[in-house]
Design an enzyme around this catalytic site. Structure first.
Site: not given
Ligand code: F6P
Length: 359
Positions: A10, A82, A115-116, A137-139, A141, A174, A183, A283, A286
């Site tokens: 991402g 495919r 990480d992927g 990564t924005i996360d 992690d 509210r 994630r 998003h 992102r």
């Molecule tokens: O970059 C990590 C992340 O932001 C996660 O927090 C989120 O679940 C994921 O990307 C979503 O990615 P996409 O919608 O691009 O598959």
């Protein structure tokens, strides 16, 4: 020396700043630089490989996204192919990546990803490729680095949203539930929630109980505060509960998590009788211009990655170990996932100023 850059997974604000710094640093050494489009797709004949010059990277440091394109369904070791019956089967195309890189005269690659993508780099390095990784990564992690670029921008984006929600929540008495990305790790929720003075923060690392969440909201009402802000990471789950998933993901992609905000908003309204609204920031976190912090970190990573290539640090990634940028083995960074430590001072401080984690 001919190097190639690619961005995988991402996107995150700051990717272009890494690319710019790496290209300019490499060109300064008299090297040639190529850009592999859309992760490894360019090395599989599924997209292009382009020359990167100083002109290609002019004026991009402040731009979100990546000029090279990216994908989170591009693992060459598990490429979703495919089949004639319409189903997909994973095939290992790493041999093609290695052969094509060799044929193009690529001596080394700088691969920017989470990480992927870093896992793919490690596998390709084991098979003989020369790769230096740059964590993204924005996360936030990825282990082994104090932070990744993109995180600060995402926190600020979430913070701006929380600030805006505050005024409307207060005007209408509210409860507002805002779902942010994360994630497996709740860093965005924790940091934006604390900075944005949320009342409840829910993260994957601390399973919550709805009763406790509602207790906090009721206690505020009793004290005359008739609105509340709940910040929830998309990967948070109740004690013993499951992480929610959104619609089907594409072949070769991780499952999509999310949808928790609307589920808990419904439960809060039911239990407290308070009008409750929810939103998923998604998003937006992102995209956009990287903050100064992220631009600087990304630029430092880009320059350091080229120096790591010069030192032939194959299978290593650059990392921030304040105040320095260092290199560490990718395998070390991937050994364990980086998550919020429930005993960290940020969590302690949040608890001690009255924020509930629903536990
Ligand atoms: O970059 C990590 C992340 O932001 C996660 O927090 C989120 O679940 C994921 O990307 C979503 O990615 P996409 O919608 O691009 O598959």
């Amino acid at each position: 020396m001919r190097i190639a850059l690619s961005t995988g997974g991402g996107d995150a604000p700051g990717l272009n700043a890494v690319i710019r710094a790496a290209v300019l640093t490499a060109l300064g050494r008299g090297w040639e630089v190529l850009g592999v489009k859309r992760g490894f797709a360019g090395l599989l004949g599924e997209d292009d490989v382009v020359a990167l010059t100083s002109d290609s990277v002019r004026g991009i440091a402040h731009q979100g996204g990546t000029i090279l394109g990216t994908t989170n369904r591009g693992n060459p070791c598990k490429w979703p192919k495919r089949q004639p019956d319409g189903s997909y089967r994973d095939v290992d195309r790493s041999g093609e990546v290695i052969a094509n890189a060799r044929q193009m005269g690529i001596d080394a690659m700088i691969v920017i990803g989470g990480d992927g993508t870093l896992g793919i780099c490690r596998e390709l390095c084991d098979k003989g490729m020369h790769i230096v990784g740059v964590p993204k990564t924005i996360d936030n992690d990825v282990a082994g680095t104090v932070t990744t670029f993109g995180f600060d921008t995402a926190v600020n984006t979430a913070l701006e949203a929380i600030d805006r929600l505050h005024t409307t929540a207060e005007s209408h008495d509210r409860v507002m539930v805002i779902e942010v990305m994360g994630r497996h790790a709740g860093f965005i929720a924790l940091h934006a929630g604390l900075a944005g003075t949320a009342d409840v923060i829910l993260v994957p690392e601390i399973p919550f109980e709805m009763g406790k969440v509602c207790e906090k909201i009721n206690a505020r009402a009793k004290a005359g505060r008739h609105f509340s802000i709940v910040v929830v990471a998309e990967g948070a789950a109740s004690r013993g509960g499951e992480v929610g998933t959104m619609g089907p993901s594409m072949p070769g992609q991780e499952r999509r998590v999310g949808g928790i905000a609307s589920r808990i908003a419904h439960l809060i309204q039911e239990s407290t009788g308070k009008e409750t609204r929810s939103l998923v920031l998604g998003h937006i976190q992102r995209g956009g211009t990287p903050t100064g912090y992220d631009r600087l970190l990304a630029t430092r990573f880009g320059g350091a990655a080229v120096r790591a290539v010069e030192q032939r640090k194959w299978g290593h990634m650059v990392a921030l170990q304040s105040p320095h940028i260092v290199t560490i083995p990718i395998a070390e960074a991937l050994r364990e996932a980086k998550q919020v430590d429930p005993s960290h001072d940020v969590v302690q401080t949040a608890r001690q100023i009255g924020i509930s984690f629903g536990d």
